[in-house]
Design a protein around this motif. Structure first.
Motif, PDB file in Angstrom:
ATOM      1  N   ALA A  89      -5.887  -1.928   7.137  1.00 56.00           N
ATOM      2  CA  ALA A  89      -5.222  -2.172   5.857  1.00 56.00           C
ATOM      3  C   ALA A  89      -4.587  -3.555   5.840  1.00 56.00           C
ATOM      4  CB  ALA A  89      -4.164  -1.104   5.599  1.00 56.00           C
ATOM      5  N   ALA A  90      -4.021  -3.963   6.974  1.00 50.42           N
ATOM      6  CA  ALA A  90      -3.427  -5.302   7.070  1.00 50.42           C
ATOM      7  C   ALA A  90      -4.486  -6.377   6.930  1.00 50.42           C
ATOM      8  CB  ALA A  90      -2.696  -5.444   8.403  1.00 50.42           C
ATOM      9  N   GLU A  91      -5.677  -6.077   7.430  1.00 46.74           N
ATOM     10  CA  GLU A  91      -6.775  -7.057   7.378  1.00 46.74           C
ATOM     11  C   GLU A  91      -7.435  -7.121   6.010  1.00 46.74           C
ATOM     12  OE1 GLU A  91     -11.222  -7.718   9.396  1.00 46.74           O
ATOM     13  OE2 GLU A  91      -9.809  -6.280  10.277  1.00 46.74           O
ATOM     14  N   HIS A  92      -7.666  -5.965   5.393  1.00 44.77           N
ATOM     15  CA  HIS A  92      -8.434  -5.923   4.143  1.00 44.77           C
ATOM     16  C   HIS A  92      -7.574  -5.835   2.886  1.00 44.77           C
ATOM     17  CE1 HIS A  92     -12.432  -5.475   6.048  1.00 44.77           C
ATOM     18  NE2 HIS A  92     -11.777  -4.813   6.995  1.00 44.77           N
ATOM     19  N   ARG A  93      -6.329  -5.465   3.015  1.00 41.20           N
ATOM     20  CA  ARG A  93      -5.404  -5.339   1.884  1.00 41.20           C
ATOM     21  C   ARG A  93      -6.022  -4.565   0.711  1.00 41.20           C
ATOM     22  NH1 ARG A  93      -1.060  -8.367   2.846  1.00 41.20           N
ATOM     23  NH2 ARG A  93      -1.190 -10.052   4.384  1.00 41.20           N
ATOM     24  N   PRO A  94      -6.337  -3.297   0.933  1.00 36.19           N
ATOM     25  CA  PRO A  94      -6.953  -2.488  -0.130  1.00 36.19           C
ATOM     26  C   PRO A  94      -5.968  -2.150  -1.239  1.00 36.19           C
ATOM     27  CG  PRO A  94      -6.387  -1.112   1.731  1.00 36.19           C
ATOM     28  CD  PRO A  94      -6.124  -2.524   2.169  1.00 36.19           C
ATOM     29  N   ASP A  95      -6.506  -1.788  -2.391  1.00 32.14           N
ATOM     30  CA  ASP A  95      -5.664  -1.334  -3.503  1.00 32.14           C
ATOM     31  C   ASP A  95      -5.171   0.079  -3.241  1.00 32.14           C
ATOM     32  OD1 ASP A  95      -6.212  -3.674  -5.144  1.00 32.14           O
ATOM     33  OD2 ASP A  95      -8.219  -2.824  -5.402  1.00 32.14           O
ATOM     34  N   LEU A  96      -6.003   0.860  -2.539  1.00 33.03           N
ATOM     35  CA  LEU A  96      -5.687   2.259  -2.311  1.00 33.03           C
ATOM     36  C   LEU A  96      -6.151   2.679  -0.923  1.00 33.03           C
ATOM     37  CD1 LEU A  96      -5.981   5.250  -4.663  1.00 33.03           C
ATOM     38  CD2 LEU A  96      -7.346   5.309  -2.579  1.00 33.03           C
TER      39      LEU A  96
ATOM     40  N   ALA B 170       1.218   6.455   9.027  1.00 28.49           N
ATOM     41  CA  ALA B 170       0.315   5.361   8.657  1.00 28.49           C
ATOM     42  C   ALA B 170       0.594   4.902   7.233  1.00 28.49           C
ATOM     43  CB  ALA B 170      -1.138   5.812   8.795  1.00 28.49           C
ATOM     44  N   ALA B 171       0.789   5.863   6.323  1.00 26.00           N
ATOM     45  CA  ALA B 171       1.086   5.519   4.932  1.00 26.00           C
ATOM     46  C   ALA B 171       2.384   4.734   4.836  1.00 26.00           C
ATOM     47  CB  ALA B 171       1.186   6.793   4.092  1.00 26.00           C
ATOM     48  N   ARG B 172       3.393   5.187   5.576  1.00 27.30           N
ATOM     49  CA  ARG B 172       4.690   4.512   5.546  1.00 27.30           C
ATOM     50  C   ARG B 172       4.544   3.046   5.979  1.00 27.30           C
ATOM     51  NH1 ARG B 172       7.061   7.838   8.442  1.00 27.30           N
ATOM     52  NH2 ARG B 172       8.073   9.110   6.843  1.00 27.30           N
ATOM     53  N   GLU B 173       3.803   2.808   7.046  1.00 25.89           N
ATOM     54  CA  GLU B 173       3.625   1.440   7.550  1.00 25.89           C
ATOM     55  C   GLU B 173       2.789   0.599   6.596  1.00 25.89           C
ATOM     56  OE1 GLU B 173       2.506   0.824  11.581  1.00 25.89           O
ATOM     57  OE2 GLU B 173       3.588   2.585  12.333  1.00 25.89           O
ATOM     58  N   ILE B 174       1.720   1.180   6.086  1.00 25.79           N
ATOM     59  CA  ILE B 174       0.829   0.443   5.183  1.00 25.79           C
ATOM     60  C   ILE B 174       1.545   0.063   3.895  1.00 25.79           C
ATOM     61  CG2 ILE B 174      -1.222   0.655   3.725  1.00 25.79           C
ATOM     62  CD1 ILE B 174      -2.440   2.405   5.989  1.00 25.79           C
ATOM     63  N   LEU B 175       2.267   1.007   3.315  1.00 22.29           N
ATOM     64  CA  LEU B 175       2.962   0.756   2.046  1.00 22.29           C
ATOM     65  C   LEU B 175       4.073  -0.271   2.217  1.00 22.29           C
ATOM     66  CD1 LEU B 175       3.141   4.406   0.661  1.00 22.29           C
ATOM     67  CD2 LEU B 175       1.520   2.600   0.075  1.00 22.29           C
ATOM     68  N   ALA B 176       4.785  -0.191   3.337  1.00 20.60           N
ATOM     69  CA  ALA B 176       5.861  -1.150   3.585  1.00 20.60           C
ATOM     70  C   ALA B 176       5.301  -2.553   3.757  1.00 20.60           C
ATOM     71  CB  ALA B 176       6.648  -0.744   4.832  1.00 20.60           C
ATOM     72  N   ALA B 177       4.200  -2.661   4.478  1.00 25.58           N
ATOM     73  CA  ALA B 177       3.605  -3.974   4.737  1.00 25.58           C
ATOM     74  C   ALA B 177       2.977  -4.581   3.486  1.00 25.58           C
ATOM     75  CB  ALA B 177       2.547  -3.854   5.837  1.00 25.58           C
ATOM     76  N   SER B 178       2.532  -3.721   2.555  1.00 28.36           N
ATOM     77  CA  SER B 178       1.837  -4.233   1.363  1.00 28.36           C
ATOM     78  C   SER B 178       2.802  -4.703   0.285  1.00 28.36           C
ATOM     79  CB  SER B 178       0.932  -3.147   0.776  1.00 28.36           C
ATOM     80  OG  SER B 178       1.684  -2.176   0.063  1.00 28.36           O
ATOM     81  N   GLY B 179       4.069  -4.340   0.419  1.00 28.84           N
ATOM     82  CA  GLY B 179       5.041  -4.736  -0.593  1.00 28.84           C
ATOM     83  C   GLY B 179       4.763  -4.142  -1.959  1.00 28.84           C
ATOM     84  N   GLY B 180       4.157  -2.975  -1.975  1.00 25.96           N
ATOM     85  CA  GLY B 180       3.876  -2.307  -3.242  1.00 25.96           C
ATOM     86  C   GLY B 180       2.495  -2.568  -3.798  1.00 25.96           C
ATOM     87  N   ALA B 181       1.698  -3.386  -3.112  1.00 30.08           N
ATOM     88  CA  ALA B 181       0.369  -3.720  -3.608  1.00 30.08           C
ATOM     89  C   ALA B 181      -0.650  -2.618  -3.333  1.00 30.08           C
ATOM     90  CB  ALA B 181      -0.109  -5.028  -2.980  1.00 30.08           C
TER      91      ALA B 181
END
Length: 226
Positions: free
Chosen positions: A49-56, A71-82
């Motif tokens: 997710a950090a590499e590809h920055r998906p929408d979902l 995993a969701a918690r980490e991904i959502l935090a790193a994406s800043g809401g994206a």
């Protein structure tokens, strides 16, 4: 919340290869959905997710190394809401559905869902909405909200009007905007106005957080059969 091309860039994570491949193949049949990467566990999902920055991200709750909730918690935090998260669950078995909502997930999808249900869920969540189908999320939240130890709520509802509190309760019961309008005999526009004010006052991101709040505040009680 789709990419600039209008295509929903998606990550699918499930440790069961057959399930994962099935979801990937089905999603890739759609012009407006593209699976950009897939993961076999939660840790891999976070890295990809950090590499590809998906929408979902479509995440199985139960995965090795790192479960879907963490995993969701980490991904959502790193994406800043994206990025938005849609969780895969087996109804009646997963004990962490409430925690997934609290971690920021926007909804749930049953592993034995139909193709139309899968596409609907992906599109709803990618558009920035919460998937709160009464037959799935409401019963699960009710069941596991009851199991949580009682803690003093961090927020109170004194700042809400009576109508806003009423709307909050109906959201928690799984009603759509149109259904709320019919129940309260008001227009859809008025419902949206109440919801916007409610979300602003209570600092809510979406309907999933509204459900959590309603249960935590005791505005909605889990039914004995939930």
């Amino acid at each position: 919340m789709t990419g600039m091309t209008g295509v929903i860039r998606t990550l699918v994570a499930d440790d069961q290869a057959v399930v994962r491949t099935g979801f990937v193949n089905l999603l890739n049949t759609q012009d407006d959905i593209e699976v950009v990467t897939e993961a076999e566990d939660g840790a891999q999902a976070v890295a990809l997710a950090a590499e590809h920055r998906p929408d979902l991200v479509l995440l199985d709750i139960r995965m090795p190394h790192l479960n879907g909730i963490d995993a969701a918690r980490e991904i959502l935090a790193a994406s800043g809401g994206a990025t938005r998260a849609l969780m895969l669950t087996t109804f009646g078995l997963d004990e962490y559905v409430y925690e997934a909502l609290a971690a920021g997930a926007s909804g749930f999808l049953l592993k034995d869902c139909t193709f139309p249900e899968l596409l609907h869920a992906v599109r709803v969540v990618a558009a920035g909405n919460a998937l709160l189908a009464p037959e799935i999320t409401q019963r699960l939240v009710a069941e596991f909200a009851r199991q949580r130890s009682a803690v003093p709520p961090a927020r109170d509802i004194e700042g809400l009007t009576a109508r806003e509190a009423e709307v909050l309760v109906l959201i928690a019961q799984g009603l759509s905007n149109a259904e709320i309008a019919g129940r309260l005999t008001i227009t859809d526009h008025t419902v949206k106005t109440h919801i916007n004010r409610l979300f602003t006052k209570m600092e809510l991101r979406d309907r999933a957080q509204a459900v959590i709040l309603a249960y935590e505040m005791g505005l909605v009680r889990p039914s004995p059969t939930a």
